[in-house]
Design a protein around this motif. Structure first.
Motif, PDB file in Angstrom:
ATOM      1  N   LEU A   1       2.457  24.405  16.516  1.00  0.00           N
ATOM      2  CA  LEU A   1       3.399  23.846  15.544  1.00  0.00           C
ATOM      3  C   LEU A   1       4.383  22.897  16.204  1.00  0.00           C
ATOM      4  CD1 LEU A   1       3.902  27.016  13.383  1.00  0.00           C
ATOM      5  CD2 LEU A   1       3.261  24.773  12.499  1.00  0.00           C
ATOM      6  N   LYS A   2       4.747  21.868  15.453  1.00  0.00           N
ATOM      7  CA  LYS A   2       5.664  20.842  15.919  1.00  0.00           C
ATOM      8  C   LYS A   2       6.886  20.810  14.987  1.00  0.00           C
ATOM      9  CE  LYS A   2       1.745  17.923  17.289  1.00  0.00           C
ATOM     10  NZ  LYS A   2       1.099  16.591  17.106  1.00  0.00           N
ATOM     11  N   PRO A   3       8.020  20.306  15.474  1.00  0.00           N
ATOM     12  CA  PRO A   3       9.197  20.198  14.592  1.00  0.00           C
ATOM     13  C   PRO A   3       8.901  19.399  13.323  1.00  0.00           C
ATOM     14  CG  PRO A   3       9.854  19.924  16.863  1.00  0.00           C
ATOM     15  CD  PRO A   3       8.351  19.978  16.860  1.00  0.00           C
TER      16      PRO A   3
ATOM     17  N   SER B   1      11.511  24.845  15.423  1.00  0.00           N
ATOM     18  CA  SER B   1      12.592  24.333  16.277  1.00  0.00           C
ATOM     19  C   SER B   1      12.017  23.770  17.571  1.00  0.00           C
ATOM     20  CB  SER B   1      13.590  25.442  16.579  1.00  0.00           C
ATOM     21  OG  SER B   1      12.963  26.475  17.323  1.00  0.00           O
ATOM     22  N   SER B   2      12.712  22.783  18.106  1.00  0.00           N
ATOM     23  CA  SER B   2      12.231  22.130  19.346  1.00  0.00           C
ATOM     24  C   SER B   2      12.750  22.822  20.586  1.00  0.00           C
ATOM     25  CB  SER B   2      12.656  20.670  19.344  1.00  0.00           C
ATOM     26  OG  SER B   2      14.048  20.570  19.233  1.00  0.00           O
TER      27      SER B   2
ATOM     28  N   GLN C   1       9.324  28.530  17.177  1.00  0.00           N
ATOM     29  CA  GLN C   1       9.563  27.467  18.147  1.00  0.00           C
ATOM     30  C   GLN C   1       8.346  26.559  18.243  1.00  0.00           C
ATOM     31  OE1 GLN C   1      10.669  29.518  21.791  1.00  0.00           O
ATOM     32  NE2 GLN C   1      12.837  29.391  21.242  1.00  0.00           N
ATOM     33  N   ALA C   2       8.568  25.365  18.715  1.00  0.00           N
ATOM     34  CA  ALA C   2       7.464  24.423  18.906  1.00  0.00           C
ATOM     35  C   ALA C   2       6.402  25.058  19.805  1.00  0.00           C
ATOM     36  CB  ALA C   2       7.983  23.135  19.527  1.00  0.00           C
ATOM     37  N   GLY C   3       5.137  24.887  19.391  1.00  0.00           N
ATOM     38  CA  GLY C   3       4.030  25.464  20.132  1.00  0.00           C
ATOM     39  C   GLY C   3       3.568  26.813  19.610  1.00  0.00           C
ATOM     40  N   ASP C   4       4.390  27.438  18.781  1.00  0.00           N
ATOM     41  CA  ASP C   4       4.041  28.746  18.214  1.00  0.00           C
ATOM     42  C   ASP C   4       3.023  28.602  17.085  1.00  0.00           C
ATOM     43  OD1 ASP C   4       7.284  30.443  18.529  1.00  0.00           O
ATOM     44  OD2 ASP C   4       5.696  29.998  19.985  1.00  0.00           O
ATOM     45  N   SER C   5       2.609  29.747  16.577  1.00  0.00           N
ATOM     46  CA  SER C   5       1.653  29.797  15.470  1.00  0.00           C
ATOM     47  C   SER C   5       2.227  30.587  14.300  1.00  0.00           C
ATOM     48  CB  SER C   5       0.341  30.460  15.918  1.00  0.00           C
ATOM     49  OG  SER C   5      -0.288  29.733  16.942  1.00  0.00           O
TER      50      SER C   5
END
Length: 121
Positions: free
Chosen positions: A85-87, A120-121, A13-17
């Protein structure tokens, strides 16, 4: 020849590493710089980051401050730590090795098969 095998991709998901790894084998003594590239659907392959043997890393503007490239010479392994991370980071990520130390033997870079990263966003 140089063989490169990537691992560590996945769906997040967005923001994850995520942390990608690239294990090199074969004529690894020939490798000078190594790097990560990515290719999103319908787009050209682009440089994400690269690092020369014993030198300073270079990053694409879009990943500066979020991604960190590192290299373990003894283990012949390249890493890419991807944070926040971003989409738009969704792509197939490829490992690259420049065999510049054996320029008479090899006239082209080596590439891994790629690993999919989906955000994913």
């Amino acid at each position: 020849q140089v063989q490169l095998v990537e691992s560590g991709g996945g769906l997040v998901q967005a923001g994850d590493s995520l942390r990608l790894s690239c294990a090199a084998s074969g004529d690894t003594v020939c490798i000078s710089a190594m790097g990560w590239y990515r290719q999103a659907p319908g787009k050209e392959r682009e440089l994400v980051a690269n690092i020369p043997r014993g030198g300073r890393a270079h990053y694409a503007e879009s990943v500066k401050g979020r991604f960190t490239i590192s290299r373990d010479i003894a283990k012949n392994t390249l890493y890419l730590q991807m944070n926040s991370l971003k989409p738009e980071d969704t792509a197939v990520y490829f490992c690259n090795a420049d065999p510049a130390y054996c320029s008479r033997r090899y006239t082209h870079d080596f590439w891994g098969q790629g690993t999919q990263v989906t955000v994913s966003s």
